[in-house]
Design an enzyme around this catalytic site. Structure first.
Site, PDB file in Angstrom:
ATOM      1  N   HIS A  13      -4.182 -21.918 -23.054  1.00 38.25           N
ATOM      2  CA  HIS A  13      -5.508 -21.491 -23.557  1.00 38.25           C
ATOM      3  C   HIS A  13      -6.581 -22.275 -22.814  1.00 38.25           C
ATOM      4  O   HIS A  13      -6.806 -23.462 -23.074  1.00 38.25           O
ATOM      5  CB  HIS A  13      -5.630 -21.758 -25.063  1.00 38.25           C
ATOM      6  CG  HIS A  13      -6.921 -21.245 -25.647  1.00 38.25           C
ATOM      7  ND1 HIS A  13      -6.959 -20.500 -26.794  1.00 38.25           N
ATOM      8  CD2 HIS A  13      -8.215 -21.370 -25.251  1.00 38.25           C
ATOM      9  CE1 HIS A  13      -8.222 -20.182 -27.080  1.00 38.25           C
ATOM     10  NE2 HIS A  13      -9.004 -20.711 -26.162  1.00 38.25           N
ATOM     11  N   HIS A  15     -10.632 -22.095 -20.789  1.00 40.33           N
ATOM     12  CA  HIS A  15     -11.881 -21.438 -20.385  1.00 40.33           C
ATOM     13  C   HIS A  15     -12.288 -21.994 -19.033  1.00 40.33           C
ATOM     14  O   HIS A  15     -12.550 -23.198 -18.906  1.00 40.33           O
ATOM     15  CB  HIS A  15     -12.990 -21.691 -21.404  1.00 40.33           C
ATOM     16  CG  HIS A  15     -12.655 -21.150 -22.751  1.00 40.33           C
ATOM     17  ND1 HIS A  15     -12.951 -19.863 -23.140  1.00 40.33           N
ATOM     18  CD2 HIS A  15     -11.984 -21.707 -23.796  1.00 40.33           C
ATOM     19  CE1 HIS A  15     -12.505 -19.656 -24.372  1.00 40.33           C
ATOM     20  NE2 HIS A  15     -11.904 -20.761 -24.789  1.00 40.33           N
ATOM     21  N   LYS A  99      -7.055 -10.647 -25.701  1.00 40.08           N
ATOM     22  CA  LYS A  99      -7.684 -11.627 -26.583  1.00 40.08           C
ATOM     23  C   LYS A  99      -8.550 -10.954 -27.640  1.00 40.08           C
ATOM     24  O   LYS A  99      -9.440 -10.163 -27.319  1.00 40.08           O
ATOM     25  CB  LYS A  99      -8.559 -12.591 -25.768  1.00 40.08           C
ATOM     26  CG  LYS A  99      -9.258 -13.672 -26.592  1.00 40.08           C
ATOM     27  CD  LYS A  99      -8.288 -14.659 -27.200  1.00 40.08           C
ATOM     28  CE  LYS A  99      -8.938 -15.624 -28.190  1.00 40.08           C
ATOM     29  NZ  LYS A  99      -9.440 -16.849 -27.588  1.00 40.08           N
ATOM     30  N   HIS A 136      -8.423 -15.537 -31.799  1.00 41.85           N
ATOM     31  CA  HIS A 136      -9.313 -16.571 -32.333  1.00 41.85           C
ATOM     32  C   HIS A 136      -9.350 -16.321 -33.837  1.00 41.85           C
ATOM     33  O   HIS A 136     -10.001 -15.379 -34.293  1.00 41.85           O
ATOM     34  CB  HIS A 136     -10.712 -16.478 -31.716  1.00 41.85           C
ATOM     35  CG  HIS A 136     -11.624 -17.568 -32.192  1.00 41.85           C
ATOM     36  ND1 HIS A 136     -12.017 -18.621 -31.403  1.00 41.85           N
ATOM     37  CD2 HIS A 136     -12.167 -17.801 -33.412  1.00 41.85           C
ATOM     38  CE1 HIS A 136     -12.780 -19.446 -32.105  1.00 41.85           C
ATOM     39  NE2 HIS A 136     -12.890 -18.966 -33.337  1.00 41.85           N
ATOM     40  N   HIS A 174      -5.501 -22.329 -30.998  1.00 46.74           N
ATOM     41  CA  HIS A 174      -6.139 -23.591 -31.404  1.00 46.74           C
ATOM     42  C   HIS A 174      -6.135 -23.800 -32.915  1.00 46.74           C
ATOM     43  O   HIS A 174      -7.187 -23.867 -33.549  1.00 46.74           O
ATOM     44  CB  HIS A 174      -7.553 -23.718 -30.836  1.00 46.74           C
ATOM     45  CG  HIS A 174      -8.376 -22.441 -30.823  1.00 46.74           C
ATOM     46  ND1 HIS A 174      -8.552 -21.642 -31.926  1.00 46.74           N
ATOM     47  CD2 HIS A 174      -9.070 -21.846 -29.820  1.00 46.74           C
ATOM     48  CE1 HIS A 174      -9.321 -20.619 -31.597  1.00 46.74           C
ATOM     49  NE2 HIS A 174      -9.637 -20.717 -30.330  1.00 46.74           N
ATOM     50  N   ASP A 247      -7.743 -25.251 -24.832  1.00 47.61           N
ATOM     51  CA  ASP A 247      -9.060 -24.705 -25.188  1.00 47.61           C
ATOM     52  C   ASP A 247     -10.178 -25.515 -24.538  1.00 47.61           C
ATOM     53  O   ASP A 247     -11.276 -25.623 -25.082  1.00 47.61           O
ATOM     54  CB  ASP A 247      -9.251 -24.641 -26.711  1.00 47.61           C
ATOM     55  CG  ASP A 247     -10.458 -23.794 -27.107  1.00 47.61           C
ATOM     56  OD1 ASP A 247     -10.890 -22.947 -26.302  1.00 47.61           O
ATOM     57  OD2 ASP A 247     -10.980 -24.003 -28.217  1.00 47.61           O
TER      58      ASP A 247
HETATM   59  C1  NCD Z   1     -15.001 -21.666 -26.579  1.00 52.04           C
HETATM   60  C2  NCD Z   1     -15.979 -21.435 -25.447  1.00 52.04           C
HETATM   61  O1  NCD Z   1     -16.933 -22.197 -25.311  1.00 52.04           O
HETATM   62  O2  NCD Z   1     -15.774 -20.483 -24.672  1.00 52.04           O
HETATM   63  N1  NCD Z   1     -15.596 -22.582 -27.504  1.00 52.04           N
HETATM   64  C3  NCD Z   1     -14.930 -23.361 -28.391  1.00 52.04           C
HETATM   65  O3  NCD Z   1     -15.586 -24.053 -29.177  1.00 52.04           O
HETATM   66  N2  NCD Z   1     -13.626 -23.421 -28.413  1.00 52.04           N
HETATM   67  C4  NCD Z   1     -14.640 -20.374 -27.211  1.00 52.04           C
HETATM   68  C5  NCD Z   1     -13.481 -20.469 -28.176  1.00 52.04           C
HETATM   69  O4  NCD Z   1     -12.333 -20.587 -27.777  1.00 52.04           O
HETATM   70  O5  NCD Z   1     -13.746 -20.438 -29.386  1.00 52.04           O
HETATM   71 ZN    ZN Z   2     -10.990 -20.923 -26.533  1.00 53.77          ZN
END
Ligand code: NCD
Ligand code: ZN
Length: 344
Positions: A13, A15, A99, A136, A174, A247
């Site tokens: 996971h 970003h 997702k 999520h 998460h 995450d």
């Molecule tokens: C994530 C993001 O900033 O893209 N933020 C977070 O707080 N985890 C998005 C997500 O996974 O919820």
């Molecule tokens: Zn995330």
């Protein structure tokens, strides 16, 4: 123990953002992880296979030539996603999950799903052809307390999904609560969960005590100490339903240190040292490799990695910031120490 060697892990996971921001952060992940599930919540979300293919190319281009990192792409589910799109995504071989963001739940989720019934045909197709659903798991109803949003999502929605689509592979992303751990444990082997480094490290005091700490704010928000311990116990239990997903979610410093600070913790440069340290503290280093390197690959029906990484016990101080396009990003544990270091 002063040194530990284990199969190179994957991050299930992640970003990575896009363009210059992506180029600033991607090598931090590639240093520790062989593969990563790349989340599709760009400001223009990755709605289609074509967008995912283009995004994947941009990621590969940003990597150093000698890097074997493999981005595993995902598609952002909306009420308009069709079964045909799911079939094409699966056939491409590059899409590994779809997702689900409840509309409004988190960063760039406005185009997410507001009514799960709209996705019935898509879920049936995913169930039939074996495409995992990454979730999520938080409700967005304004009357639900933010600390209860995961629990209520499980009760109201996830419990329905797992009954309605028993063969659908679902990853509750998460997880943050004892409720989530217990729910996932109670499900069939088609339901797994990712666990972040920050949710096993922090509790809600770390956001609110001693002054508000915006760099500890993420969604789902970190919970109580009992929840943290329950999630850590799940991670170290050896139960293959629970596997590593950082995450890691970078935001420019100003976007975090603001009157309406963005949600997301940037952990890529420190996540693996933190996982190791937390497993060590629990006397569970023997369970690390399953959690970090085997269970996620097994869940996604992908081969386990062949190469290994070696970490040595050596304290180092985490930089206070990293470059992030024209700005910078503050990592988890900025200016603090971590105990484990990759042996180069
Ligand atoms: C994530 C993001 O900033 O893209 N933020 C977070 O707080 N985890 C998005 C997500 O996974 O919820
Ligand atoms: Zn995330």
């Amino acid at each position: 123990m002063n040194q530990i060697t284990f199969t190179k892990p994957d991050d299930w996971h992640l970003h990575l953002r896009d363009e210059k921001q992506m180029a600033s952060v991607v090598m931090h992940t590639a240093k520790y992880y062989k593969r990563a599930i790349v989340m599709p919540n760009l400001s223009n979300p990755v709605f289609t296979l074509e967008l995912a293919q283009q995004y994947r190319e941009r990621i590969l281009k940003a990597l150093r030539d000698d890097t074997a990192f493999e981005p595993l792409m995902t598609i952002y589910l909306t009420g308009d996603t069709s079964s045909q799109q799911i079939v094409e995504a699966k056939d491409s071989g590059i899409i590994h999950a779809v997702k689900l963001y409840p509309a409004g739940a988190t960063t760039n989720s406005a185009r997410g799903v507001s009514n799960l019934d709209q996705c019935d045909a898509v879920f049936r197709t995913m169930e039939k052809i074996g495409v995992p659903l990454s979730i999520h798991g938080e409700v967005t109803d304004s009357e639900i307390d933010i600390f209860d949003r995961e629990k209520v999502f499980i009760e109201k929605h996830l419990s329905v999904l797992v009954k309605r689509y028993p063969d659908l592979k679902i990853i509750l992303e998460h997880i943050t609560t004892k409720d989530a751990v217990q729910f996932v444990e109670s499900c069939s082997n088609n339901v797994g969960a990712t666990i972040t480094a920050h949710h096993i490290l922090l509790n809600r005091n770390n956001i609110l005590v001693g002054g508000i700490q915006p760099h500890h704010f993420c969604l789902p928000v970190v919970k109580t100490e009992a929840d943290r311990q329950a999630v850590l116990n799940a991670a170290t239990s050896g139960n293959p339903k629970f596997f590593l997903g950082t995450d890691s979610a970078p935001h420019a410093r100003q976007e975090k240190e603001s009157a309406t600070g963005k949600a997301g913790i940037y952990s890529s440069p420190v996540s693996l040292p933190i996982y190791i340290e937390m497993f060590e503290r629990e006397n569970k280093l023997d369970q690390l490799e399953g959690f970090a390197s085997f269970f996620g690959a097994d869940f996604y029906s992908l081969p386990r990695n062949q190469e290994t990484v070696t970490f040595k016990k050596e304290e180092s101080t985490v930089p206070g910031r990293y470059d992030y396009a024209n700005d910078y990003v503050v990592p988890l544990k900025a200016n603090e120490t971590v105990q484990w270091k990759l042996a180069e």
